[in-house]
Design an enzyme around this catalytic site. Structure first.
Site, PDB file in Angstrom:
ATOM      1  CD  GLN A  76       1.543   1.551   1.405  1.00  0.00           C
ATOM      2  OE1 GLN A  76       2.629   1.172   1.013  1.00  0.00           O
ATOM      3  NE2 GLN A  76       0.828   2.448   0.745  1.00  0.00           N
ATOM      4  CG  HIS A 136       3.385  -2.160   4.817  1.00  0.00           C
ATOM      5  ND1 HIS A 136       4.549  -1.511   5.196  1.00  0.00           N
ATOM      6  CD2 HIS A 136       3.340  -2.099   3.452  1.00  0.00           C
ATOM      7  CE1 HIS A 136       5.170  -1.068   4.111  1.00  0.00           C
ATOM      8  NE2 HIS A 136       4.459  -1.410   3.044  1.00  0.00           N
ATOM      9  NE  ARG A 187       4.845   3.796   2.320  1.00  0.00           N
ATOM     10  CZ  ARG A 187       5.549   2.658   2.214  1.00  0.00           C
ATOM     11  NH1 ARG A 187       5.506   1.963   1.108  1.00  0.00           N
ATOM     12  NH2 ARG A 187       6.275   2.185   3.215  1.00  0.00           N
ATOM     13  CB  CYS A 240       0.268  -0.810  -0.723  1.00  0.00           C
ATOM     14  SG  CYS A 240       0.112  -2.556  -1.132  1.00  0.00           S
ATOM     15  NE  ARG A 265       9.449  -3.964   2.883  1.00  0.00           N
ATOM     16  CZ  ARG A 265       8.766  -3.563   1.809  1.00  0.00           C
ATOM     17  NH1 ARG A 265       8.980  -4.140   0.646  1.00  0.00           N
ATOM     18  NH2 ARG A 265       7.888  -2.586   1.904  1.00  0.00           N
ATOM     19  CG  ASP A 324      -1.474  -5.931  -1.114  1.00  0.00           C
ATOM     20  OD1 ASP A 324      -0.649  -5.592  -1.991  1.00  0.00           O
ATOM     21  OD2 ASP A 324      -1.142  -6.522  -0.066  1.00  0.00           O
TER      22      ASP A 324
HETATM   23  N1  NVA Z   1       1.003  -7.733   0.798  1.00  0.00           N
HETATM   24  C1  NVA Z   1       2.151  -7.251   0.059  1.00  0.00           C
HETATM   25  C2  NVA Z   1       2.397  -5.811   0.361  1.00  0.00           C
HETATM   26  C3  NVA Z   1       3.509  -5.183  -0.443  1.00  0.00           C
HETATM   27  C4  NVA Z   1       3.716  -3.744  -0.113  1.00  0.00           C
HETATM   28  C5  NVA Z   1       3.370  -8.092   0.398  1.00  0.00           C
HETATM   29  O1  NVA Z   1       3.607  -8.357   1.574  1.00  0.00           O
HETATM   30  O2  NVA Z   1       4.060  -8.494  -0.534  1.00  0.00           O
HETATM   31  N1   CP Z   2       4.160  -0.390  -0.901  1.00  0.00           N
HETATM   32  C1   CP Z   2       5.390  -0.836  -0.623  1.00  0.00           C
HETATM   33  O1   CP Z   2       5.742  -1.128   0.533  1.00  0.00           O
HETATM   34  O2   CP Z   2       6.208  -0.908  -1.706  1.00  0.00           O
HETATM   35  P1   CP Z   2       7.662  -1.544  -1.738  1.00  0.00           P
HETATM   36  O3   CP Z   2       7.514  -3.026  -1.558  1.00  0.00           O
HETATM   37  O4   CP Z   2       8.211  -1.178  -3.081  1.00  0.00           O
HETATM   38  O5   CP Z   2       8.471  -0.955  -0.618  1.00  0.00           O
END
Ligand code: NVA
Ligand code: CP
Length: 330
Positions: A138, A135, A317, A272, A108, A231
Site C-alpha cells: 500500500q 502494509h 496498487r 487506503c 495477507r 484509515d
Molecule cells: N487498517 C486496515 C487497513 C485495510 C487496508 C485493516 O487492517 O483493516
Molecule cells: N487497501 C487495501 O489493502 O484494500 P483491500 O483490503 O481491499 O485489499
C-alpha cells in the site's frame, strides 16, 4: 537507477533503502505507462504465483491478480476455506509446499511474525499483502499517488488522522521518513504506536532531512498539511464490540470539511480504502443507526471532493505491485 532486488522478499519498508523505494516507484511509473499505452509486458511468462489470504481483500487481491496476468504469470488464489492453510496445516508447512510449486507467494494475514516465518521457509520471494503491523505494498501506491500529484515527495507535509498505531499508521510513518516527507499523526495518546517504531522513524527521517511528530492537537497538526490521510477506525481482526470505544476516542479526529479548510488550500485527501464515509455498506448502516453518526473516519463530502485522490491511489496498487513482483522475480 538500476537496482537488483531479485530474490528479495517484500515484507516491510524498513528492509529497503530510500534508493530501493525510489527504484520501485520509477519502475511502477514505467509499468503504468505501458499499461496506459496498451503495450504488452509479459516479462514473467512461464512463472506462477500464489496468493494466500487469511483476511478479506478487494484491492490487494485484484491488484496481484491483474498484475500477475499482465506480466504473463499463472495466478492461484487460496483462502482458509479453500485450502488446508491455518486449520489443518501450519503456515510454515504451507510455505514449504508452495515454494516447491510457485515462483512467488503473496500473504495477507494476522501477525507479522507469520509472514516473516513464511519468507524464511518458502525459498521463493514472499510479498506481504498486509499484516496487523505493516502494509508495505500500500505504501508504494500511496507514495506514487503523492508524487504524481505534487511532482515531488521531499519536504511535503503529511498528516495521518485516526488510529495511529495500526498497520497503516506504522507503515506511513516509515514510508514518509524514508522519502523525506514530514509525518505528523493526529490521534489520542492511547492510540499512538510503540515508541520503538517512532524512534526508528525519527532516526530515518533525520537522515532524510524530515520530521516525525505525534500530537493530540488536530489544528496544530493540519496547519500547512499537503496530504491528509486516514484509515478505518476498527481494523480487520479487531472485535466488533470495540466500535463504541473507538468512536468515542476518534470522533474528534474525523477528516471533514473543517479539517480540510485548515490544511494547505491545495491539500489532497488519501485513504487506503475500504472506507466508511456513508451508509452504503452493511457495517456503515449498522453503525449509523446504533451510534447516530454518518461518515466515520471521513465525511462523504470530503471523500467525494476534488481533493480526494482515493481512486487514483487504488489504481496505483496494481502498477506498484507489478513493479514489486517484476523487481523480485525477473
Ligand atoms: N487498517 C486496515 C487497513 C485495510 C487496508 C485493516 O487492517 O483493516
Ligand atoms: N487497501 C487495501 O489493502 O484494500 P483491500 O483490503 O481491499 O485489499
Amino acid at each position: 537507477m538500476s537496482k537488483n532486488l531479485r530474490g528479495r522478499n517484500f515484507l516491510k519498508l524498513l528492509d529497503f533503502t530510500s534508493e530501493d523505494i525510489r527504484y520501485l516507484l520509477d519502475l511502477s511509473k514505467n509499468f503504468k505507462d505501458l499499461k496506459r499505452c496498451g503495450v504488452p509486458h509479459k516479462y514473467l511468462e512461464g512463472k506462477n504465483i500464489v496468493l494466500l489470504f487469511e483476511k478479506t481483500s478487494t484491492r490487494t487481491r485484484c491488484a496481484f491478480e491483474v498484475a500477475g496476468h499482465d506480466l504473463g504469470m499463472g495466478v492461484t488464489y487460496l483462502d482458509p476455506s479453500g485450502s488446508q492453510m491455518g486449520h489443518k496445516e501450519s503456515i510454515a508447512d504451507t510455505a514449504r509446499v508452495l515454494g516447491r510449486m510457485y515462483d512467488g507467494i503473496e500473504y495477507r494475514g494476522f501477525s507479522q511474525d507469520l509472514v516473516e516465518e513464511l519468507a524464511q521457509k518458502a525459498g521463493v520471494p514472499v510479498w506481504n499483502g498486509l499484516t496487523d503491523k505493516w502494509h508495505p505494498t500500500q505504501m508504494l501506491a500511496d507514495l506514487l499517488t503523492i508524487e504524481e500529484h505534487f511532482g515531488q515527495l521531499k519536504g511535503l507535509n503529511f498528516v495521518y488522522m485516526g488510529d495511529a498505531r495500526n498497520n497503516m499508521a506504522n507503515s506511513l510513518m516509515i514510508a514518509c521518513a524514508k522519502m523525506g516527507i514530514n509525518y505528523t499523526a493526529a490521534s489520542p495518546k492511547s492510540l499512538w504506536t510503540d515508541s520503538e517504531i517512532v524512534e526508528e522513524a525519527k532516526k530515518i527521517a533525520k537522515e532524510n532531512f524530515s520530521t516525525v511528530k505525534l500530537t493530540e492537537n488536530v489544528d496544530e497538526a493540519v496547519k500547512g498539511a499537503n496530504i491528509i490521510y486516514t484509515d478505518i477506525w476498527v481494523s480487520m481482526g479487531e472485535p466488533k464490540e470495540i466500535w463504541k470505544e473507538r468512536i468515542e476516542l476518534l470522533k474528534d479526529y474525523q477528516v471533514n470539511k473543517d479539517v480540510m479548510k485548515k490544511a494547505d488550500k491545495e491539500a489532497i485527501f488519501l485513504h487506503c480504502l475500504p472506507s466508511f464515509h456513508d451508509e452504503n455498506t452493511t457495517v456503515g448502516k449498522e453503525i449509523a443507526q446504533e451510534f447516530k453518526i454518518v461518515g466515520l473516519e471521513v465525511t462523504d463530502d470530503v471523500f467525494e471532493s476534488k481533493a480526494s485522490k482515493v481512486f487514483d491511489e487504488a489504481e496505483n496498487r496494481m502498477h506498484t505491485i507489478k513493479a514489486v513482483m517484476y523487481a523480485t522475480l525477473f
